[in-house]
Motif scaffolding. Structure first.
Motif, PDB file in Angstrom:
ATOM      1  N   GLU A   1       0.850  -1.195   0.000  1.00 37.59           N
ATOM      2  CA  GLU A   1       0.000   0.000   0.000  1.00 37.59           C
ATOM      3  C   GLU A   1       0.881   1.238   0.000  1.00 37.59           C
ATOM      4  O   GLU A   1       2.037   1.207   0.414  1.00 37.59           O
ATOM      5  CB  GLU A   1      -0.923  -0.004   1.223  1.00 37.59           C
ATOM      6  CG  GLU A   1      -0.192  -0.085   2.546  1.00 37.59           C
ATOM      7  CD  GLU A   1      -1.147  -0.194   3.725  1.00 37.59           C
ATOM      8  OE1 GLU A   1      -2.128   0.577   3.754  1.00 37.59           O
ATOM      9  OE2 GLU A   1      -0.912  -1.034   4.604  1.00 37.59           O
TER      10      GLU A   1
ATOM     11  N   LYS B   1      -9.752  -0.478  -2.728  1.00 34.99           N
ATOM     12  CA  LYS B   1      -8.298  -0.316  -2.745  1.00 34.99           C
ATOM     13  C   LYS B   1      -7.836   1.123  -2.880  1.00 34.99           C
ATOM     14  O   LYS B   1      -6.639   1.388  -2.809  1.00 34.99           O
ATOM     15  CB  LYS B   1      -7.700  -1.154  -3.883  1.00 34.99           C
ATOM     16  CG  LYS B   1      -7.854  -2.654  -3.684  1.00 34.99           C
ATOM     17  CD  LYS B   1      -7.124  -3.423  -4.772  1.00 34.99           C
ATOM     18  CE  LYS B   1      -7.196  -4.923  -4.521  1.00 34.99           C
ATOM     19  NZ  LYS B   1      -6.454  -5.681  -5.548  1.00 34.99           N
ATOM     20  N   THR B   2      -8.752   2.053  -3.072  1.00 28.09           N
ATOM     21  CA  THR B   2      -8.347   3.443  -3.285  1.00 28.09           C
ATOM     22  C   THR B   2      -9.322   4.391  -2.594  1.00 28.09           C
ATOM     23  O   THR B   2     -10.544   4.215  -2.709  1.00 28.09           O
ATOM     24  CB  THR B   2      -8.311   3.788  -4.788  1.00 28.09           C
ATOM     25  OG1 THR B   2      -7.480   2.860  -5.473  1.00 28.09           O
ATOM     26  CG2 THR B   2      -7.781   5.196  -5.009  1.00 28.09           C
ATOM     27  N   LYS B   3      -8.778   5.381  -1.899  1.00 23.86           N
ATOM     28  CA  LYS B   3      -9.633   6.397  -1.300  1.00 23.86           C
ATOM     29  C   LYS B   3      -8.872   7.711  -1.173  1.00 23.86           C
ATOM     30  O   LYS B   3      -7.639   7.743  -1.080  1.00 23.86           O
ATOM     31  CB  LYS B   3     -10.154   5.948   0.061  1.00 23.86           C
ATOM     32  CG  LYS B   3      -9.104   5.674   1.102  1.00 23.86           C
ATOM     33  CD  LYS B   3      -9.768   5.171   2.375  1.00 23.86           C
ATOM     34  CE  LYS B   3      -8.746   4.709   3.398  1.00 23.86           C
ATOM     35  NZ  LYS B   3      -9.402   4.190   4.606  1.00 23.86           N
TER      36      LYS B   3
ATOM     37  N   LEU C   1      -4.091  10.607  -0.166  1.00 25.49           N
ATOM     38  CA  LEU C   1      -4.519   9.569  -1.110  1.00 25.49           C
ATOM     39  C   LEU C   1      -3.909   8.250  -0.691  1.00 25.49           C
ATOM     40  O   LEU C   1      -2.686   8.143  -0.520  1.00 25.49           O
ATOM     41  CB  LEU C   1      -4.074   9.931  -2.531  1.00 25.49           C
ATOM     42  CG  LEU C   1      -4.398   8.898  -3.625  1.00 25.49           C
ATOM     43  CD1 LEU C   1      -5.907   8.779  -3.825  1.00 25.49           C
ATOM     44  CD2 LEU C   1      -3.708   9.281  -4.930  1.00 25.49           C
ATOM     45  N   TRP C   2      -4.759   7.230  -0.545  1.00 25.86           N
ATOM     46  CA  TRP C   2      -4.305   5.893  -0.149  1.00 25.86           C
ATOM     47  C   TRP C   2      -4.681   4.895  -1.244  1.00 25.86           C
ATOM     48  O   TRP C   2      -5.783   4.939  -1.793  1.00 25.86           O
ATOM     49  CB  TRP C   2      -4.967   5.486   1.160  1.00 25.86           C
ATOM     50  CG  TRP C   2      -4.696   4.050   1.577  1.00 25.86           C
ATOM     51  CD1 TRP C   2      -3.607   3.572   2.221  1.00 25.86           C
ATOM     52  CD2 TRP C   2      -5.570   2.930   1.380  1.00 25.86           C
ATOM     53  NE1 TRP C   2      -3.730   2.219   2.443  1.00 25.86           N
ATOM     54  CE2 TRP C   2      -4.922   1.793   1.934  1.00 25.86           C
ATOM     55  CE3 TRP C   2      -6.823   2.770   0.783  1.00 25.86           C
ATOM     56  CZ2 TRP C   2      -5.494   0.521   1.911  1.00 25.86           C
ATOM     57  CZ3 TRP C   2      -7.397   1.493   0.771  1.00 25.86           C
ATOM     58  CH2 TRP C   2      -6.732   0.395   1.319  1.00 25.86           C
ATOM     59  N   HIS C   3      -3.729   4.014  -1.551  1.00 24.53           N
ATOM     60  CA  HIS C   3      -3.994   2.976  -2.553  1.00 24.53           C
ATOM     61  C   HIS C   3      -3.332   1.682  -2.114  1.00 24.53           C
ATOM     62  O   HIS C   3      -2.186   1.675  -1.645  1.00 24.53           O
ATOM     63  CB  HIS C   3      -3.467   3.378  -3.925  1.00 24.53           C
ATOM     64  CG  HIS C   3      -3.717   2.347  -4.981  1.00 24.53           C
ATOM     65  ND1 HIS C   3      -4.974   2.078  -5.480  1.00 24.53           N
ATOM     66  CD2 HIS C   3      -2.869   1.502  -5.626  1.00 24.53           C
ATOM     67  CE1 HIS C   3      -4.892   1.121  -6.385  1.00 24.53           C
ATOM     68  NE2 HIS C   3      -3.626   0.754  -6.491  1.00 24.53           N
TER      69      HIS C   3
END
Length: 794
Positions: free
Chosen positions: A192, A745-747, A790-792
């Protein structure tokens, strides 16, 4: 037997938890397909405060423990470092960024339950973590304390934080007077990344964060690797035209951490390794044009200048260990290494004596504008051997644990270049010696000191019945430099019903004087009525301290009591309340400044040493700290969405109950501990702090709203009586953020902290510690800030 899923839920919602745990609940609502728990296998859990190794240990501890999952904070939180993140989650944890406090501006001190930063023990994966080499001296909260640098640990690497809010020296050794913080690192499969950016509404203090974690399978085990880059720019709240820079220091962190385990025959090899390189810079007080030639030079800074105190900080940590099952016993053998170094480089400065001599000789009247000022380093090596066994047939179950520890510590001070401290134009004449802003360490200050300690403990945790649990521990510890200590603890918890539990504990504790407190030394020259006076921070056992009659440092001793209970009226509602009282005798403090003006007997004592003023560390005060931790949490469904509400509050009061002056200073207690210094101890942090949080998830959109209240603080003044003390009124700020989940998986999170730009009560700048109208209290002086994150997950 708990399954991993029910175990995790029980850890978060059990009676022994805290409303701080509620921060995890929305994450489970929002990310049921995202959580690392799907990839983790948890055959056993061992929570700080209990040495039992079993699937139920997390819900069986007889003392108050906050288990704070950090996954959600790392993915979408508004704070970019660990210390600030914990400040806004844990009610008993406090960390305020300093400004105008020299080296303390570069390392955020952290503390529990209103006590000093060196009275909280920090563990990593259950192993003792090292302290910083810095001892807070100039104008800092936690004055005279060392502590652990929480920001040397990348946020994305942390799985959870366990906060034991109870005295635990009998279980874990020196420093655990206020409690214990255990940082558990991730060790899960998958990768991540997090990218974050933010700044203050004033347009400065930009933060850039880039962090990545990847867990890979290796030889049947899992190794997690975390890399982080954090760049925080200065903020400045000084008035236009001021020489000062008042606000956050400039920090650039480059961090790499490794955490893993590999199965071996009949056991498991585990390891942790971390390193951080920090380039940091804070601003010193300004030097004006009216200070030529004493502190300035016409040819260099005709309009005045403000020096920068820069430091290269290196922090390294490593643990290697082996856990095995030896018959019915769980055995654990480990070796831990810790190292912290701060090397000062002072820029935008000058040595006024060099500039003045250059002018006398017909030159322009200049000196170098940058100096290597030296610094210090601390090393810690800890060897542990632990064993535990659970006896299911003794009463309702008994866990027996015992172990031994050997620890070696080293502290060194290294001198700076000659120009950072010397006086070349003649004593008492012309320019002041040394680099302005921060004088370098002299060869006479240099030291290289070591000590070692050995310890042994026995810990027994017994289920007397299914409802009554009793924990007892005793520990013996001997230090090579001051002697030995025996501490004990007794705690019990009784389940009145499935919904109500009462718990309490009594313990004795101790804290060994740190090597930094024992051997810190610094000398600088001041001019009094045109005459040079060497002022020293005198090391314990040195010539100056011995001449004055300062006794050898010894351990602080404490007696602690806690009494509390938990109530879980429904599976989604939890209430906890814990009262505590901590009495500490012979607390080590940094003294006031003794000179001819306030202590005439010092003149003949020090004249032969060429010293005119001195300060030192001494066991001189007794304190009493009393407080309450209260938490309430609730999960519910509202308007088709998931709502999590929590309240976390700490109320504490520290009082100096006695000042025990050495024989040489009887009658001079007000110099040894002035009211200003006493207030630093009693109210260096707010006596009341509370967070009320609302986290709501509807579809793909999550909303997080927190109200953070900081209680009133009173601090002293430079002038002292009859000048009124500085009173900082209670203040309340608010944080708000919105998260959009593009997929599992993304936010993306957008938000703000202190969105109404609340600031501390204005004071007279001539009386504040940092020389500015806003002090570094409560939540700081910078005002509102905004961020994007941003997180992925791969």
């Amino acid at each position: 037997m708990f399954t991993p899923t029910t175990l995790r839920r029980s850890v978060l919602l059990a009676l022994y938890g805290s409303a701080a745990l509620a921060v995890y609940a929305p994450a489970s609502f929002a990310q049921s397909g995202q959580q690392a728990t799907k990839e983790e296998v948890i055959p056993s859990v061992s929570v700080v405060g209990s040495r039992r190794v079993s699937a139920t240990s997390a819900t069986d501890t007889a003392v108050p423990v906050d288990l704070i999952p950090m996954t959600r904070m790392a993915e979408q939180g508004g704070q970019f470092d660990l210390a600030q993140t914990l400040t806004y989650i844990s009610p008993s944890f406090n960390s305020t960024r300093q400004s105008g406090a020299d080296g303390a501006d570069l390392v955020d001190s952290a503390a529990l339950r209103g006590l000093g930063s060196d009275q909280t023990l920090v563990l990593m994966n259950g192993k003792r973590r090292h302290s910083t080499s810095l001892v807070n001296i100039f104008g800092a909260r936690n004055r005279g304390n060392t502590g652990t640098d929480m920001n040397a640990i990348p946020l994305l690497a942390v799985k959870n934080i366990q906060v034991l809010r109870d005295g635990a020296a009998a279980q874990y050794g020196s420093d655990a007077i206020a409690g214990v913080i255990n940082i558990e690192l991730k060790r899960s499969l998958g990768c991540e990344t997090v990218f974050g950016a933010g700044q203050y509404s004033a347009g400065d203090g930009e933060n850039i964060l880039a962090s990545a974690y990847c867990g890979v399978a290796v030889a049947g085990g899992v190794v997690g690797i975390t890399g982080e880059y954090l760049d925080r720019d200065r903020s400045n709240r000084a008035e236009a035209g001021s020489l000062r820079t008042i606000g956050d220091s400039k920090v650039q962190n480059q961090t790499l951490y490794l955490n893993g385990d590999i199965p071996l025959v009949d056991g498991k090899l585990y390891f942790t390794a971390g390193t951080q390189k920090r380039d940091a810079s804070s601003a010193a007080f300004g030097r004006g044009a009216d200070q030529i030639p004493t502190r300035n030079a016409q040819a260099m800074y005709p309009n005045g200048f403000a020096p920068f105190i820069n430091a290269d900080i290196d922090d390294h940590y490593g643990t290697i260990g082996y856990r095995a099952k030896l018959g019915e016993w769980n055995a654990d053998f480990s070796q831990t290494y810790g190292y912290n170094k701060m090397h000062y480089n002072i820029s935008n400065t000058l040595n006024a004596s060099i500039a003045n001599l250059d002018l006398i000789k017909g030159g322009k009247g200049v000196s170098a504008s940058q100096f290597d000022a030296g610094g210090f380093a601390a090393t810690q090596l800890t060897t542990n051997a632990d064993a535990s066994r659970f006896y299911p047939n003794i009463l309702s179950g008994m866990n027996l644990a015992f172990g031994a520890e050997f620890r070696k510590e080293n502290y060194e001070i290294f001198a700076g270049e000659a120009g950072s401290y010397n006086d070349v134009d003649g004593a008492g004449f012309g320019g002041d010696p040394g680099s302005q802003g921060f004088p370098g360490f002299r060869p006479a200050d240099a030291t290289d000191r070591s000590r070692h300690s050995v310890a042994a403990y026995v810990d027994v945790e017994t289920d007397i019945t299914e409802r009554l649990k009793v924990l007892s521990a005793v520990r013996y510890e001997k230090f090579s430099d001051f002697g030995n200590s025996v501490t004990g603890k007794l705690a019990a918890a009784y389940k009145i019903s499935d919904a109500v539990l009462m718990r309490g504990s009594a313990s004795t504790g101790f804290r060994a004087p740190s090597l930094q407190q024992g051997y810190f030394s610094s000398t600088f020259t001041e001019f009094v009525n045109g005459n040079p006076v060497d002022s020293v921070f005198a090391p314990n056992g040195g010539n100056v301290a011995n001449a004055i009659g300062i006794p050898k440092l010894k351990e602080e001793k404490s007696v602690s009591f806690t009494l509390g209970g938990t109530w879980t009226p429904t599976p989604t509602t939890s209430v906890t309340a814990d009262l505590y009282r901590i009495a500490i005798d012979d607390r080590i403090v940094f003294s006031g400044r003794f000179d001819a003006d306030n202590y005439a007997p010092i003149v003949p004592l020090l004249s032969t040493l060429g010293v005119g003023a001195a300060q030192f560390f001494v066991n001189s005060i007794d304190t009493k700290t009393q407080g309450l931790d209260l938490t309430v949490s609730n999960r519910s469904e509202v308007a088709g969405g998931k709502l999590n509400t929590f309240l976390a509050m700490n109320i504490s009061k520290t009082e100096v109950t006695g000042v025990n002056a050495p024989a040489a200073f009887k009658g001079y207690e007000e110099v040894l501990l002035s009211e200003r210094e006493r207030l630093f101890l009693e109210q260096g942090g707010p006596r009341r702090k509370a967070t009320l949080g609302f986290e709501y998830l509807l579809g793909k959109v999550g909303t997080d709203f927190k109200v953070i209240h900081f209680g009133k603080q009173t601090l002293g003044t430079w002038s002292g009586a009859p000048t009124p003390n500085q009173v900082y009124k209670a203040k309340t700020s608010a944080d708000l953020s919105f998260t959009y989940n593009f997929s599992e998986k993304t936010k993306l999170t957008l938000g703000g902290a202190n969105i109404f730009s609340v600031k501390p009560t204005e004071q007279n700048p001539d009386e504040t510690d940092n020389g500015f109208k806003y002090e570094s209290v409560q939540f700081g002086m910078n005002g509102a800030s905004y961020f994007a994150r941003l997180w992925h997950k791969f």
